[in-house]
Design an enzyme around this catalytic site. Structure first.
Site, short mmCIF file in Angstrom:
data_model
loop_
_atom_site.label_atom_id
_atom_site.label_comp_id
_atom_site.label_asym_id
_atom_site.label_seq_id
_atom_site.Cartn_x
_atom_site.Cartn_y
_atom_site.Cartn_z
N GLY A 95 24.25 92.39 -3.83
CA GLY A 95 25.47 92.57 -4.59
C GLY A 95 26.49 93.37 -3.80
O GLY A 95 26.15 94.03 -2.81
N CYS A 96 27.74 93.29 -4.22
CA CYS A 96 28.80 93.98 -3.48
C CYS A 96 28.66 95.49 -3.59
O CYS A 96 28.68 96.20 -2.58
CB CYS A 96 30.17 93.52 -3.94
N TYR A 97 28.51 96.00 -4.82
CA TYR A 97 28.34 97.45 -4.99
C TYR A 97 27.12 97.96 -4.24
O TYR A 97 27.20 98.99 -3.54
CB TYR A 97 28.24 97.81 -6.47
#
Lengths: 344, 344, 344, 344
Positions: free
Chosen positions: C152-154
């Site tokens: 995921g990006c986070y």
């Protein structure tokens, strides 16, 4: 003799937005190599000038020196203010192996028009040799040139929209252009009109009917179409960083046939890789980061509306400059020219 | 009999942007009091609809009910989609004490033009009674009206820019309007053209030469000036929330005198509190949050460029609606109308 | 056998933002070739899905078909919603020549954590084979994998900021992460939280302490560091299209030496081409359009603040996915991975 | 003697953003009247300084003159840079009828802290008399004061979020604050960090752990709570014009009961009109243009997350200043203080 597949290029005026775009394009160009970077002051490295280049390019940034440029480079991009550009061109042209793409206004206009808009010109000799670097209209001359006057952003978008329809205009009728530009067009200088708070959530016209790109558009259209039409030009500042629209309003001679202006545009530009004819009004985003000029047209009675979109820093400056360099270097013009937009 | 100093008003269609603006203006209006809030579905309270109103207004939001409106209110603001508005007006007009300011398109056009742009009209009786609520042009009729058709945002900005110059136009000549609107004009509905990623760092024209506000502008200018001029209208979407520019291009009859268009505008609008004549092109921000229409003009030869700026939600909808309500209630028109822009 | 220098890849889920980014990267990749594009519905061409691709890519867009994918492609990128991804992976893994980079959440978590955050898992067999595609931490496993769970990006931004400092944390101490994301992270779906008017001139936290990326960060840090630390994670939505900051607050065990955290970071990541250690807090713009993760750290007493910046669509999704594909294909990982930011 | 219902006020430092906000608020205030406007240079009128005031306020702008201020005004708002503010306060306090609300940093800190952050202080006498103008914490002292030190924007948002929970903190534990501010907080000065192109589509931290508002927060919390807690403060610049979030991370002593932090906040602030406790994280827009501070809290284990939102120019500067003026003038504090947000 030019080594066609590894040409050293200089970027003079590397600190501004168009300078940065030149660096970025040439870094990804298969045949051009940055051999020299300069600013008026010199000092530091490319990545100190532009923090996004950290880890990418650490070339030192020199103070402009004509002999060094001549020693290191075959093609020179000048991204300097007008007047400064002229003084630099004059000196560099003395080195016969050097070819120049000048992104300033200094070689774009005929002498008489230049004087009116910018004042005295100090390099008439080269002014007469310069070729206006709009490839769709002047490709063959560009290929032969040593000095390219890279077009202004507004003229690029506007001329590409108007030129196909010149022959449908009523004799002597004027042309109305309502243009919109992102803020990067105003340059890196910090002043009220580039302050975030001035621009954000705002929009306004500036220099309406008095912008210096107006005579540039008039002159090039006259050269291309063979007849003078007064251009009424109103530019607006838009709260985006990059992007430009040119909304053109023309009155068509109803005696001439122009049933489907989109079809006509497709035919007119059928061999042009960097013109895309759209079925809907073009958007700034679809061309952002590319050399494309997207064009749409619609007619209602004798009114023809044409809308073009470009990236003011790319087709309106740096990618068009590199394309012109491709042409003078004898490359296919689309080598290394960005085509993939930065959407979303 | 109307109690002049404490008038109960209903806002029907309270969930949208113009509904919210109506609420905000009336909350600060010294003589109007919100007695009734409704949406098509009903339910919840004002602050549940609009979280910024938390702690400010907790009035329940009703499902539209004509009898309740009639019982609670003397003036009704309708911020409903067209067609729905018409059905509501038809019923509410049966209560003789009710006066209506309708923000939809339903009563703005003559019957024939309405049919072409929007389809069938179901309330011809009231269509004939409605007065177009642009105070600078139709103030006296507004004062006498029971039903106000509040103007569209584009027509408001455009008509106020064009009307003063109608008498200088060549007979039968067309009018070119290049308009720019903030995204709130597209409403609260979530769709591709209101998605943040579509709009941000972007700009584009939509419905060029085909927008439904084009006939509205044509009709009102014809009524005011006594002569028909074709309007060529191209609207653009701009990445701001609120704001509107209307850039007008007119061809002036050179036989008529118009030396200083700014001076002329000042004279034309000298009694108008909500028109400001600017020495420079107006900006969206200078009028944001207010009922002002700022106007600038410049002439070059036979070309006259006029630029007007309004807040599309205020002068283009809600503050103009409340001003119209002031007029029909017999108040000074500027009572409670926002004048202080939300700059910076 | 894989032809190392011309690998056919499929992009399944081509209509969203990450799908578009995959297309754009692979179009410019020297060794990957898009052989198959699909969406859940199918229909049209790439340039009909994404108007910026007009003139660039006119490949037809198919409705997902496993056999066709297997016939046309060696590497498959899945940019599908979770659950749908799982069903697709399960089928595609039956074709032994296929390797998959899955951009969904379906293979990122251990079974127990997956159930808590997303519900039932339908493909446990492959869940156990999947490798978490964060190259700085798991490069060797990635090279051997057939199925990559793209992070995921986070988590990408956060883990890269925290991991180097895990050994300085007090045993059992929790980790605070205040993150900021551009709106493209919310996807192409039109809803209140992606409406321009909601986002523009606004900022707010969402799902604070309850976001589904919190357990992903916790799990991967535990695997890497060998000890569990509770992560308190608060994400915010920021009015930009692309970009992500992760601001990390750690309490350092004062008994351990960490005099110069920037110097330490440089040492820790000295072999990592796509990590840049900054002397000042990183900016979203410096990494926009690239696979870089820029990191800065500063200490005051026992408090260590670390800030990382990535492009949520690139390093946070698509360019990291292509880099993982490079690794599983046996290429140098930086081949075809964007390094030049879209500044200005 | 003060005429309670028509008090003349001076705004000194009228050219900046907070000066403009003061003008706008006071123009709409029922009991305050602008009697004097000044800048350091003087010249022109209010509407020449701020074009949005055209037609609204044409008061001449004077060069600061102490005697003139004393003659014309009873309450003086100072929106000057620190140091300049101090020199002005020192002179104005010699006129016994004058009360001052100083928006600079000059009277906010104890002498020792001031020296560390800002250098020498030249007006110790008045420094000791000044009252910190955060009404929720120091209302009674404000009412008695002649000189109000109007709080900084970050301290206002942060202190209001932290203060209620001070008693739950572990002794000596530090406080983490991750703050986000709109660009208007950086002032009207044109420089790289306020250039549109720097800010737009960007976000970054600045002065992390070293901002001058950090000691201000520490000191006021210590005064209010009776115990010192180190504050670790990281501010970020966000691409909006106005707005501020303060995200606070606290470690709660698990021996103390705090089951429902939102309920607790409601009780703590139950008499405060300008505090709104939210059930969801607050947004910048819901408070834009108002004096509200919206607060949300959520707990997970010993971690307490609190988020507050204010308008940095209003509650963070000008509307709080006018509220303080209300208090020292003996008015109800909410008279003339904006409550209606500029949404959408």
């Amino acid at each position: 003799m030019i080594n066609k597949f590894n040409i050293n290029v200089a970027i003079v005026g590397a600190s501004g937005f168009t300078g940065l775009e030149l660096i970025k394009i040439i870094l990804q160009h298969p045949f051009f190599k940055i051999s020299y970077l300069a600013t008026s002051e010199g000092g530091g490295t490319a990545s100190q000038l532009h923090s996004s280049l950290f880890g990418i390019l650490d070339l030192p940034v020199k103070k402009i020196n004509f002999d060094e440029i001549a020693k290191t480079s075959e093609i020179v991009f000048l991204a300097l203010p007008h007047k400064t550009a002229m003084e630099t061109v004059r000196e560099l042209m003395k080195f016969p192996h050097i070819k120049i793409v000048d992104l300033s206004a200094d070689y774009r206009l005929s002498h008489s028009r230049y004087i009116k808009s910018y004042g005295e010109h100090l390099d008439l000799e080269n002014l007469n040799k310069a070729v206006y670097g709009l490839p769709e209209l002047f490709r063959e001359q560009i290929k032969q040139a040593r000095l390219i006057a890279n077009p202004g952003c507004y003229p690029t978008a506007s001329i590409l929209a108007v030129a196909p329809f010149l022959k449908f205009l009523k004799t002597g009728d004027s042309i109305i252009i309502d243009a919109k530009s992102g803020v990067s067009g105003a340059g890196k200088k910090c002043e009220t009109n580039t302050h975030y708070v001035t621009i954000n959530e705002n929009m306004f016209a500036y220099n309406p009917l008095k912008h210096r790109h107006e005579p540039e558009i008039e002159e090039k259209l006259e050269i291309f179409g063979g007849e003078f039409h007064k251009v009424h030009f109103v530019p607006h500042l838009v709260p985006v960083t990059r992007g430009m629209l040119s909304s053109v309003y023309l009155r068509i001679d109803n005696n001439l046939e122009l049933e489907d202006p989109i079809k006509y545009l497709r035919e007119f530009y059928k061999n042009e890789k960097f013109i895309r004819i759209r079925e809907n009004p073009p958007t700034m985003k679809d061309v952002a980061g590319t050399n494309f000029c997207d064009i749409f047209a619609r007619r209602n009675g004798d009114l023809l509306y044409v809308e073009s979109a470009i990236d003011n820093l790319m087709r309106g400056a740096s990618s068009q400059a590199v394309l012109n360099a491709n042409l003078i270097a004898g490359f296919d013009e689309f080598i290394g020219i960005p085509q993939i937009a930065i959407v979303p």
